[in-house]
Design a protein around this motif. Structure first.
Motif, PDB file in Angstrom:
ATOM      1  N   ASN A 134     -12.503   2.347  -2.742  1.00  0.00           N
ATOM      2  CA  ASN A 134     -11.370   3.271  -2.633  1.00  0.00           C
ATOM      3  C   ASN A 134     -10.999   3.593  -1.184  1.00  0.00           C
ATOM      4  O   ASN A 134     -10.772   4.732  -0.815  1.00  0.00           O
ATOM      5  CB  ASN A 134     -11.667   4.574  -3.391  1.00  0.00           C
TER       6      ASN A 134
ATOM      7  N   CYS B 239       0.850  -1.193   0.000  1.00  0.00           N
ATOM      8  CA  CYS B 239       0.000   0.000   0.000  1.00  0.00           C
ATOM      9  C   CYS B 239       0.885   1.242   0.000  1.00  0.00           C
ATOM     10  O   CYS B 239       1.569   1.525   0.993  1.00  0.00           O
ATOM     11  CB  CYS B 239      -0.918   0.019   1.224  1.00  0.00           C
TER      12      CYS B 239
ATOM     13  N   LEU C 290      -6.311  -2.225  -1.285  1.00  0.00           N
ATOM     14  CA  LEU C 290      -7.225  -1.138  -1.636  1.00  0.00           C
ATOM     15  C   LEU C 290      -8.579  -1.756  -1.942  1.00  0.00           C
ATOM     16  O   LEU C 290      -8.690  -2.645  -2.794  1.00  0.00           O
ATOM     17  CB  LEU C 290      -6.703  -0.358  -2.842  1.00  0.00           C
TER      18      LEU C 290
ATOM     19  N   ILE D  18      -8.430   2.095   2.172  1.00  0.00           N
ATOM     20  CA  ILE D  18      -7.305   1.241   2.545  1.00  0.00           C
ATOM     21  C   ILE D  18      -7.768   0.279   3.625  1.00  0.00           C
ATOM     22  O   ILE D  18      -8.307   0.699   4.652  1.00  0.00           O
ATOM     23  CB  ILE D  18      -6.120   2.078   3.063  1.00  0.00           C
TER      24      ILE D  18
END
Length: 379
Positions: free
Chosen positions: A294, A252, A290, A296
């Motif tokens: 949209n 990420c 992800l 995390i």
């Protein structure tokens, strides 16, 4: 008690005897004015109201009774020998009546209606009493809750001072030559230090809960690299538990706006729980991805005892502990509650996926935000 309102004494006497013979308690009023005085002083389960009366008729009495908050829900049955047309029946319902009977009426039908409305009144009274009792219990619990939070706050702060002093004395003892050259003493001090760390963590959790409940926990929101956050946290936990392997799955590269210290606190709690509740496993996975919306998602997966599906919704509650594991593993059930609050203050989501004896995945999702100037806010 039932109130009968009629200006004719023969009607009052006959109807009263009929109802009393069927074991109902009855009161009477011979005019609308007398009826209004009575309903303000007593509570009636039902009012049987004659329509045609001199002075104030039954419709006027019903409108006034329906206008009082005390008698708003008191059921009214109209009885009429004269006003039997549809327009009068309609007016009876419009003025607050729940039924309209014309004379001569069938006594059995009237008795059935009286029993029904009386039963409904008793049920409504029981519901009201239950609501009042519940309201008092809720208020009492809020008193107790406030006192408990106040005690936790005071006790936590008071415990910090002696704990710091004990920690200082242990550090002094560790420097003494006699201690450094004696493995047995060093072992005792190391064990003492470990227990003090547990006590310190417990006090920190209590302080965090106190801050959360009082709205005094502050967050310093700054741009955070997710990759850096994971790297630092995994490095720290590896030093704490060198016998375990922590593997990161997924990469990420996003940057979010958040409090790095608090988010690391969440991750460390997830990781230490993964170690604690998987005593037969030395591997912990840190997953990052992800999501489709949209966001995390960061998760910690263990291969331990797991959590029953019916306990998933409660696991993040304050002081909650899964009964099946509470006798084996120490803790007060505060860590996940604190994590939940921290994640919520970041506008995030949290959850768990787990099966009994198949391990668990604890995760949280954070929205991607544009990192602006450093900000600080209080929650």
């Amino acid at each position: 008690m039932i109130l009968i309102v009629d200006d004719k004494q023969e009607n009052l006497i006959s109807l009263r005897k009929f109802l009393e013979s069927n074991y109902f308690e009855v009161d009477v009023a011979s005019s609308g004015e007398e009826a209004l005085k009575k309903v303000l002083k007593k509570t009636y389960a039902l009012i049987i109201l004659d329509v045609q009366m001199p002075g104030m008729d039954g419709f006027e009495v019903a409108e006034l009774i329906s206008g009082y908050s005390k008698t708003l829900d008191t059921p009214i049955i109209f009885l009429s020998a004269v006003n039997t047309e549809k327009k009068f029946i309609t007016k009876g319902y419009e003025t607050g009546g729940i039924d309209y009977l014309t004379k001569p009426f069938d006594p059995d039908i009237l008795l059935l209606k009286v029993k029904t409305f009386y039963k409904l009144f008793e049920q409504a009274q029981e519901m009201q009493e239950m609501q009042e009792t519940l309201k008092k219990e809720i208020e009492q619990r809020k008193i107790l809750e406030n006192k408990k939070d106040e005690f936790i706050s005071i006790a936590s702060h008071e415990l910090k001072t002696p704990l710091t002093s004990v920690r200082g004395y242990i550090q002094l003892l560790e420097r003494l030559p006699d201690i450094r050259n004696n493995e047995k003493y060093k072992s005792y001090l190391a064990k003492t230090s470990t227990q003090l760390d547990k006590l310190r963590d417990l006090i920190d959790d209590l302080l965090d809960i106190s801050k959360i409940e009082s709205g005094k926990m502050k967050f310093n929101l700054q741009p955070i690299s997710i990759e850096k956050l994971l790297e630092n946290t995994i490095e720290n936990v590896t030093q704490m538990y060198p016998t375990h392997q922590f593997k990161q799955l997924g990469k990420c590269t996003a940057t979010i706006l958040g409090d790095e210290m608090r988010l690391e606190q969440v991750l460390l709690n997830y990781l230490t729980n993964a170690i604690k509740y998987a005593p037969n496993s030395k591997e912990v996975l840190v997953e990052c991805k992800l999501t489709d919306d949209n966001k995390i998602q960061i998760g910690v997966r263990d291969f331990g005892i797991g959590i029953p599906s019916d306990k998933h919704e409660s696991i993040f509650d304050k002081f909650y502990r899964v009964e099946e594991s509470s006798y084996k593993f120490q803790g007060l059930g505060m860590g996940l509650y604190i994590c939940k609050e921290i994640i919520a203050r970041h506008d995030g989501e949290y959850g768990v996926e787990s099966e009994l004896n198949k391990g668990s995945l604890f995760y949280f999702r954070l929205p991607l935000k544009k990192a602006n100037d450093d900000t600080e806010k209080s929650i």
